[in-house]
Enzyme design. Structure first.
Site, PDB file in Angstrom:
ATOM      1  N   LYS A 156      25.988  58.094  10.807  1.00 18.08           N
ATOM      2  CA  LYS A 156      25.608  57.702   9.455  1.00 18.08           C
ATOM      3  C   LYS A 156      25.381  58.977   8.651  1.00 18.08           C
ATOM      4  O   LYS A 156      24.329  59.606   8.731  1.00 18.08           O
ATOM      5  CB  LYS A 156      24.337  56.845   9.486  1.00 18.08           C
ATOM      6  CG  LYS A 156      24.231  55.825   8.311  1.00 18.08           C
ATOM      7  CD  LYS A 156      24.136  56.454   6.943  1.00 18.08           C
ATOM      8  CE  LYS A 156      22.747  56.945   6.672  1.00 18.08           C
ATOM      9  NZ  LYS A 156      22.609  57.496   5.275  1.00 18.08           N
ATOM     10  N   GLU A 181      15.057  66.801  14.302  1.00 22.08           N
ATOM     11  CA  GLU A 181      14.923  68.140  13.713  1.00 22.08           C
ATOM     12  C   GLU A 181      14.530  67.918  12.268  1.00 22.08           C
ATOM     13  O   GLU A 181      15.310  67.389  11.489  1.00 22.08           O
ATOM     14  CB  GLU A 181      16.239  68.919  13.847  1.00 22.08           C
ATOM     15  CG  GLU A 181      16.075  70.406  13.566  1.00 22.08           C
ATOM     16  CD  GLU A 181      16.273  70.753  12.108  1.00 22.08           C
ATOM     17  OE1 GLU A 181      15.248  70.880  11.391  1.00 22.08           O
ATOM     18  OE2 GLU A 181      17.419  70.896  11.684  1.00 22.08           O
ATOM     19  N   CYS A 213      16.999  74.285   6.412  1.00 18.99           N
ATOM     20  CA  CYS A 213      15.765  73.924   7.108  1.00 18.99           C
ATOM     21  C   CYS A 213      15.091  75.133   7.744  1.00 18.99           C
ATOM     22  O   CYS A 213      13.870  75.192   7.847  1.00 18.99           O
ATOM     23  CB  CYS A 213      16.062  72.872   8.173  1.00 18.99           C
ATOM     24  SG  CYS A 213      17.283  73.364   9.404  1.00 18.99           S
ATOM     25  N   GLU A 223       7.284  71.810   2.456  1.00 17.59           N
ATOM     26  CA  GLU A 223       8.677  72.246   2.349  1.00 17.59           C
ATOM     27  C   GLU A 223       9.247  71.884   0.972  1.00 17.59           C
ATOM     28  O   GLU A 223       9.250  70.717   0.584  1.00 17.59           O
ATOM     29  CB  GLU A 223       9.515  71.590   3.442  1.00 17.59           C
ATOM     30  CG  GLU A 223      10.947  72.083   3.471  1.00 17.59           C
ATOM     31  CD  GLU A 223      11.742  71.488   4.631  1.00 17.59           C
ATOM     32  OE1 GLU A 223      12.501  72.237   5.263  1.00 17.59           O
ATOM     33  OE2 GLU A 223      11.591  70.283   4.892  1.00 17.59           O
TER      34      GLU A 223
END
Length: 487
Positions: free
Chosen positions: A181, A256, A289, A384
């Site tokens: 996906k 992750e 990331c 973040e």
């Protein structure tokens, strides 16, 4: 040209799902737009429960045959996919740049070659996968990796094809079937990969692609009772929802989830190297990331570091990512740009100072930003941003540097710049991170474990760690005696 085909920079891309070796349309669609100029690229099939059910059924039907395929043949087919990626590297590069706004030169030189390498690496590893037999009181222990079953892989928009194949390649190599996906903001190269897999001879149902929104297609896939593994890269809140759905079926997960990584610059570091490492954190418009977005600089060199950083960062060229001279492209989507700008505005209102940047550019471009005068417990230091926004704090001692570095809920990566090997060893041993780079950044080897600690994720992948996740490990213990000869 079919109504289900769009053209991106001269490359034809099918907008339908890929399920059971065939293209499948949906009643609904969603609009895919290019972040370069906001132009709609086309209407993409919008999957939901029906498409998820069909894809998992196709993967389940294909699983026994693929699991029984000899490892050498699976490896051959994975290498054939890699060959196809290399033949269409330019097409893949321009489509992904148009779709997600990352630099075309990066796609050509690094990202798409890495896509091919993902398939080749795990094909090679499969053929050498093994564990030495060992003895227990005369009995022989033999460890084997058995394919687990259909896997659902949900991937992000910032490096769509590379991160997808980082999951797809080991899952397929292990003998599993896959339902991918892709992120709805950058779905196009996943569709091209389906074509390449079919051309390589991958059997129908071994790789399936379902497009759509996470709350619809994604939620239906992760809750499906016939799924045996789920791997996800994305946000912490989404991971929590996936974990809850997976728990109902006792499905192992690998997450992750990003980070808030530090770059520690000690006074004994090569300052030019440290500055280059810091400026590199603006790569992909900060949508990485692993990015070391928290610059922690030892006080005696902070002023000089900042001066050199500003000079280097101010020279970066922001613009069209298709231009070879561009250093920073656009951010992916208006919602992401609003999120970035909101973080910066709140930080400035709380007393932060923008040394450079601190504002939007035209369109979906955000100025490379460095903020100082930020508190350790402030939102801009703790959360973040996922944009071209860095903070700078100073420290006086090694202990203080480590304390600041570890003082977030994340633990994905860290970077250390120092000229003292003993210090590097002391500091890296104390950092909470899945990966630590010393005097370098973003050096990645698929033989190494990759993943994060704390809210940065669950589990590790790479080398044997990937096969450990995508397989059911079996130990067979055989007695030395008791055999009957019926020959």
């Amino acid at each position: 040209m079919s109504s289900h085909t769009l053209t991106v920079a001269g490359v034809a891309v099918d907008t339908r799902h890929w399920i059971g070796g065939a293209r499948v349309a949906s009643a609904g669609t969603f609009t895919d737009e290019s972040p370069i100029d906001g132009r709609p690229l086309g209407e993409i099939a919008r999957g939901g429960q029906a498409e998820a059910d069909a894809a998992v059924a196709a993967a389940r039907q294909a699983f026994p045959g693929w699991a029984a395929t000899p490892p050498a043949e699976r490896a051959r087919l994975l290498r054939a996919v890699a060959d196809g990626v290399e033949k269409r590297l330019e097409d893949l590069a321009i489509v992904e740049t148009t779709d997600n706004g990352a630099l075309l030169r990066s796609h050509r030189r690094g990202v798409m070659p890495r896509v091919a390498h993902n398939f080749r690496f795990f094909a090679d590893w499969l053929e050498n996968l093994g564990h030495e037999d060992f003895d227990t009181r005369g009995h022989t222990n033999h460890v084997s990796w058995d394919p687990a079953g259909p896997c659902v892989l949900i991937t992000p928009w910032n490096a769509p094809l590379m991160l997808a194949t980082w999951k797809i390649a080991p899952a397929l190599a292990a003998g599993n079937t896959v339902v991918l996906k892709p992120a709805e903001w950058s779905p196009l190269t996943a569709s091209l990969l389906a074509d390449l897999a079919a051309e390589a001879g991958l059997p129908a149902g071994v790789l399936n692609v379902v497009q759509g929104y996470g709350a619809e297609a994604g939620a239906a896939l992760v809750a499906h009772p016939d799924v045996r593994r789920i791997s996800f890269t994305g946000s912490v809140p989404t991971a929590r929802r996936i974990a809850a759905a997976a728990a109902a079926n006792l499905v192992p997960t690998s997450f992750e989830l990003g980070g808030k990584s530090p770059l520690l610059v000690f006074a004994d570091a090569d300052l030019d190297l440290a500055v280059n490492l810091a400026v590199e954190q603006y790569d992909n418009a900060g949508q990485v990331c692993l990015a070391a977005t928290r610059l922690l600089v030892e006080a005696p060199v902070a002023e000089e570091f900042t001066r050199r950083f500003v000079a280097r960062a101010s020279a970066l060229k922001q613009g069209d990512p298709r231009d070879e001279s561009t250093d920073i492209g656009p951010n992916i989507h208006p919602r992401q740009l609003d999120k970035i700008d909101g973080f910066v505005r709140r930080a400035l209102a709380a007393g932060a100072r923008a040394v450079i940047g601190g504002e939007r550019g035209e369109g979906l471009y955000y100025r490379p930003t460095l903020l100082t005068d930020v508190a350790q417990d402030s939102e801009i230091v703790q959360e973040e941003v996922f944009g071209p926004v860095l903070t700078l704090q100073t420290f006086d001692t090694e202990d203080e540097a480590v304390t600041l570095a570890n003082d977030t809920r994340f633990g994905l990566a860290a970077t250390v710049a120092t000229g003292d090997r003993a210090r590097a060893e002391r500091v890296t041993a104390r950092l909470v991170a899945g990966t630590v780079w010393v005097n370098c950044f973003f050096v990645r080897d698929l033989r190494a474990p990759f993943g994060g600690s704390r809210d940065s994720g669950v589990g590790r992948e790479g080398g044997d760690w990937s096969f450990d996740f995508y397989c059911d490990l079996k130990n067979t213990v055989t007695a030395p005696e008791g055999w009957q000869n019926h020959g």
